[in-house]
Structures are given as structure tokens and as C-alpha cells.
Design a protein around this motif. Structure first.
Motif, PDB file in Angstrom:
ATOM      1  N   VAL A  58       0.856  -1.109  -0.058  1.00 57.75           N
ATOM      2  CA  VAL A  58      -0.098  -0.060   0.014  1.00 57.75           C
ATOM      3  C   VAL A  58       0.977   1.279   0.027  1.00 57.75           C
ATOM      4  O   VAL A  58       1.631   1.266   0.813  1.00 57.75           O
ATOM      5  CB  VAL A  58      -1.096   0.046   1.174  1.00 57.75           C
ATOM      6  N   LEU A  59       0.828   1.980  -0.972  1.00 62.24           N
ATOM      7  CA  LEU A  59       1.673   3.354  -1.138  1.00 62.24           C
ATOM      8  C   LEU A  59       3.140   3.128  -1.104  1.00 62.24           C
ATOM      9  O   LEU A  59       3.690   3.904  -0.286  1.00 62.24           O
ATOM     10  CB  LEU A  59       1.182   4.486  -0.085  1.00 62.24           C
ATOM     11  N   GLY A  60       3.472   2.086  -1.487  1.00 62.10           N
ATOM     12  CA  GLY A  60       4.836   1.770  -1.478  1.00 62.10           C
ATOM     13  C   GLY A  60       5.515   1.179  -0.585  1.00 62.10           C
ATOM     14  O   GLY A  60       6.522   1.075  -0.103  1.00 62.10           O
ATOM     15  N   GLU A  61       4.697   0.934   0.451  1.00 61.39           N
ATOM     16  CA  GLU A  61       5.083  -0.008   1.848  1.00 61.39           C
ATOM     17  C   GLU A  61       4.448  -1.478   1.456  1.00 61.39           C
ATOM     18  O   GLU A  61       3.449  -1.654   1.340  1.00 61.39           O
ATOM     19  CB  GLU A  61       4.621   0.701   3.067  1.00 61.39           C
ATOM     20  N   ARG A  62       5.328  -2.329   2.031  1.00 62.30           N
ATOM     21  CA  ARG A  62       4.920  -3.648   2.332  1.00 62.30           C
ATOM     22  C   ARG A  62       3.719  -3.851   3.416  1.00 62.30           C
ATOM     23  O   ARG A  62       3.895  -3.381   4.466  1.00 62.30           O
ATOM     24  CB  ARG A  62       6.045  -4.556   2.765  1.00 62.30           C
ATOM     25  N   SER A  63       2.781  -4.608   3.023  1.00 60.23           N
ATOM     26  CA  SER A  63       1.670  -4.675   3.989  1.00 60.23           C
ATOM     27  C   SER A  63       1.955  -6.129   4.592  1.00 60.23           C
ATOM     28  O   SER A  63       2.318  -7.019   4.203  1.00 60.23           O
ATOM     29  CB  SER A  63       0.380  -4.624   3.313  1.00 60.23           C
ATOM     30  N   TYR A  64       1.488  -5.896   5.876  1.00 62.94           N
ATOM     31  CA  TYR A  64       1.617  -7.263   6.703  1.00 62.94           C
ATOM     32  C   TYR A  64       0.358  -8.035   7.036  1.00 62.94           C
ATOM     33  O   TYR A  64      -0.683  -7.153   7.147  1.00 62.94           O
ATOM     34  CB  TYR A  64       2.338  -6.842   7.836  1.00 62.94           C
ATOM     35  N   PRO A  65       0.200  -9.243   7.160  1.00 58.71           N
ATOM     36  CA  PRO A  65      -0.899  -9.817   7.464  1.00 58.71           C
ATOM     37  C   PRO A  65      -1.788  -9.597   8.785  1.00 58.71           C
ATOM     38  O   PRO A  65      -2.919  -9.609   8.987  1.00 58.71           O
ATOM     39  CB  PRO A  65      -0.688 -11.302   7.378  1.00 58.71           C
ATOM     40  N   SER A  66      -0.816  -9.399   9.949  1.00 60.12           N
ATOM     41  CA  SER A  66      -1.481  -8.997  11.088  1.00 60.12           C
ATOM     42  C   SER A  66      -0.269  -8.022  11.749  1.00 60.12           C
ATOM     43  O   SER A  66       0.842  -7.991  11.226  1.00 60.12           O
ATOM     44  CB  SER A  66      -1.624 -10.203  12.002  1.00 60.12           C
ATOM     45  N   LEU A  67      -0.611  -7.439  12.898  1.00 60.81           N
ATOM     46  CA  LEU A  67       0.280  -6.676  13.759  1.00 60.81           C
ATOM     47  C   LEU A  67       1.364  -7.108  14.241  1.00 60.81           C
ATOM     48  O   LEU A  67       2.231  -6.746  14.335  1.00 60.81           O
ATOM     49  CB  LEU A  67      -0.706  -5.973  14.864  1.00 60.81           C
ATOM     50  N   ILE A  68       1.295  -8.657  14.615  1.00 63.50           N
ATOM     51  CA  ILE A  68       2.225  -9.310  15.244  1.00 63.50           C
ATOM     52  C   ILE A  68       3.298  -9.576  14.220  1.00 63.50           C
ATOM     53  O   ILE A  68       4.441  -9.750  14.617  1.00 63.50           O
ATOM     54  CB  ILE A  68       1.683 -10.681  16.182  1.00 63.50           C
ATOM     55  N   ASP A  69       3.071  -9.758  13.173  1.00 64.30           N
ATOM     56  CA  ASP A  69       3.901  -9.911  11.877  1.00 64.30           C
ATOM     57  C   ASP A  69       4.960  -8.683  11.704  1.00 64.30           C
ATOM     58  O   ASP A  69       5.944  -8.929  10.937  1.00 64.30           O
ATOM     59  CB  ASP A  69       3.192 -10.326  10.791  1.00 64.30           C
ATOM     60  N   VAL A  70       4.283  -7.288  11.901  1.00 65.68           N
ATOM     61  CA  VAL A  70       5.459  -6.314  11.842  1.00 65.68           C
ATOM     62  C   VAL A  70       6.754  -6.542  12.369  1.00 65.68           C
ATOM     63  O   VAL A  70       6.602  -6.677  13.834  1.00 65.68           O
ATOM     64  CB  VAL A  70       4.813  -5.124  12.139  1.00 65.68           C
ATOM     65  N   PRO A  71       8.006  -6.433  11.750  1.00 60.35           N
ATOM     66  CA  PRO A  71       9.032  -6.737  12.595  1.00 60.35           C
ATOM     67  C   PRO A  71       9.747  -5.378  13.174  1.00 60.35           C
ATOM     68  O   PRO A  71      10.788  -5.614  13.557  1.00 60.35           O
ATOM     69  CB  PRO A  71      10.072  -7.183  11.279  1.00 60.35           C
ATOM     70  N   GLU A  72       8.952  -4.327  13.249  1.00 62.43           N
ATOM     71  CA  GLU A  72       9.821  -2.993  13.902  1.00 62.43           C
ATOM     72  C   GLU A  72       8.874  -2.608  14.849  1.00 62.43           C
ATOM     73  O   GLU A  72       7.662  -2.736  14.954  1.00 62.43           O
ATOM     74  CB  GLU A  72      10.187  -2.117  12.804  1.00 62.43           C
ATOM     75  N   ARG A  73       9.452  -1.675  15.685  1.00 65.46           N
ATOM     76  CA  ARG A  73       8.925  -0.917  16.751  1.00 65.46           C
ATOM     77  C   ARG A  73       7.519  -0.171  16.209  1.00 65.46           C
ATOM     78  O   ARG A  73       7.705   0.608  15.252  1.00 65.46           O
ATOM     79  CB  ARG A  73       9.640  -0.221  17.573  1.00 65.46           C
ATOM     80  N   ILE A  74       6.558  -0.128  16.707  1.00 67.31           N
ATOM     81  CA  ILE A  74       5.128   0.701  16.333  1.00 67.31           C
ATOM     82  C   ILE A  74       4.927   1.721  17.636  1.00 67.31           C
ATOM     83  O   ILE A  74       4.664   0.897  18.443  1.00 67.31           O
ATOM     84  CB  ILE A  74       4.022  -0.262  16.195  1.00 67.31           C
ATOM     85  N   ASP A  75       4.709   2.848  17.281  1.00 72.84           N
ATOM     86  CA  ASP A  75       4.250   3.779  18.464  1.00 72.84           C
ATOM     87  C   ASP A  75       2.810   3.732  18.298  1.00 72.84           C
ATOM     88  O   ASP A  75       2.233   3.928  19.457  1.00 72.84           O
ATOM     89  CB  ASP A  75       4.950   5.259  17.993  1.00 72.84           C
ATOM     90  N   ILE A  76       2.204   4.066  17.328  1.00 76.52           N
ATOM     91  CA  ILE A  76       0.604   4.142  17.242  1.00 76.52           C
ATOM     92  C   ILE A  76      -0.007   2.910  16.286  1.00 76.52           C
ATOM     93  O   ILE A  76       0.442   2.911  15.083  1.00 76.52           O
ATOM     94  CB  ILE A  76       0.271   5.633  16.655  1.00 76.52           C
ATOM     95  N   VAL A  77      -0.990   2.436  16.857  1.00 79.63           N
ATOM     96  CA  VAL A  77      -1.845   1.348  16.272  1.00 79.63           C
ATOM     97  C   VAL A  77      -3.178   2.209  15.720  1.00 79.63           C
ATOM     98  O   VAL A  77      -3.873   2.527  16.486  1.00 79.63           O
ATOM     99  CB  VAL A  77      -2.125   0.214  16.816  1.00 79.63           C
ATOM    100  N   ASP A  78      -3.216   2.335  14.506  1.00 79.37           N
ATOM    101  CA  ASP A  78      -4.337   3.211  13.853  1.00 79.37           C
ATOM    102  C   ASP A  78      -5.182   2.088  13.210  1.00 79.37           C
ATOM    103  O   ASP A  78      -4.869   1.416  12.324  1.00 79.37           O
ATOM    104  CB  ASP A  78      -3.805   4.216  12.977  1.00 79.37           C
TER     105      ASP A  78
END
Length: 149
Positions: A58-78
Motif C-alpha cells: 500500500v502506497l509503496g510500503e509492504r503490507s503485513y497480514p497482522s500486527l504481530i507480523d510487523v518486524p519493527e517498533r510501532i508507536d501508534i496502532v491506527d
């Protein structure tokens, strides 16, 4: 006791100190509100990570199937999902150590708010992060000298 959104001062501090935002329900369809909000946040200098099992990018960024799959630190979950999906997302946000859970306009879940609060997260409910960012006049993020432009 029902949830009350944080003050403008608290929101300014959150948005100014945050760099990475995961958008749950991000869409590559320009007609969808999540697409426009993601675009606005990218333009403001945030690292925005789409989370949607039906999207590859989406908009040049790889999409992940779930939040737990994201490999980096997240500040805000929108969150751009139905209210009944929000409590499980709140649990994942707490597990990942996010700073905040943000439920977009039209999404109200006292259960999700309670779970996120119990996990130490700031919670916004039934408010658009893009509109709030603009209303509070948060300055764009500046790239550091080590980041590519």
C-alpha cells in the motif's frame, strides 16, 4: 466508567514523539479513508506500515497480514476495522509495546479502550488521526542526517 479521549496537549506530545504508525485495515484503494489517511501521514514524515492480509503493498510500503507480523517498533496502532475487531487489536498493541491505540472515526469499543489502558497505552476513540494531526498543527517530521531523503 466510559473512555474519555486524551487532551489536545497529550495528543500533541504523542504525535510529536511518535515516528512509526501501523494502519490496521490499510487499503490500496484510493476511495477508502485509510488510503487517504496513510498518504497524509506519510507526507507528514511518519513511517506508516500497512496491516491488511488482503494487501501486498500500500502506497509503496509492504503490507503485513497482522500486527504481530510487523518486524519493527510501532508507536501508534491506527485502526480502520469494525469495533468488534478492536479488542483483539488492542491486545496485540499492548503485546508489542505500542504507545497508543487509535480507533478511527465511527469506531467505538469500550472493551478495546479498557484493554489498551490496562496495558499502559494512550487511547483515542472515534476520531480521525489525520484530522487531529492537521487540527493540532503538528509540524512535519524532519529526516535525520543519516536517513536517505
Amino acid at each position: 466508567m466510559s473512555h474519555a479521549n486524551p487532551s489536545d496537549q497529550e495528543l500533541k506530545a504523542l504525535l510529536a514523539s511518535s515516528t512509526t504508525i501501523a494502519i490496521i485495515g490499510a487499503s490500496s484503494n484510493p476511495e477508502k479513508p485509510s488510503h487517504g489517511v496513510m498518504q497524509k501521514l506519510q507526507r507528514a514524515g511518519y513511517r506508516v506500515i500497512p496491516v491488511n492480509p488482503r494487501e501486498g503493498e500500500v502506497l509503496g510500503e509492504r503490507s503485513y497480514p497482522s500486527l504481530i507480523d510487523v518486524p519493527e517498533r510501532i508507536d501508534i496502532v491506527d485502526v480502520f476495522r469494525r469495533a468488534e475487531d478492536a479488542p483483539a487489536i488492542a491486545d496485540e498493541a499492548v503485546t508489542l509495546g505500542a504507545k497508543a491505540l487509535w480507533l478511527q472515526t465511527g469506531i467505538v469499543s469500550e472493551e478495546a479502550a479498557a484493554r489498551a489502558h490496562a496495558g499502559g497505552l494512550m487511547v483515542m476513540m472515534d476520531v480521525c488521526i489525520g484530522a487531529t494531526h492537521a487540527r493540532l498543527r503538528i509540524p512535519p517530521k524532519m529526516k535525520s542526517a543519516t536517513e536517505p531523503a
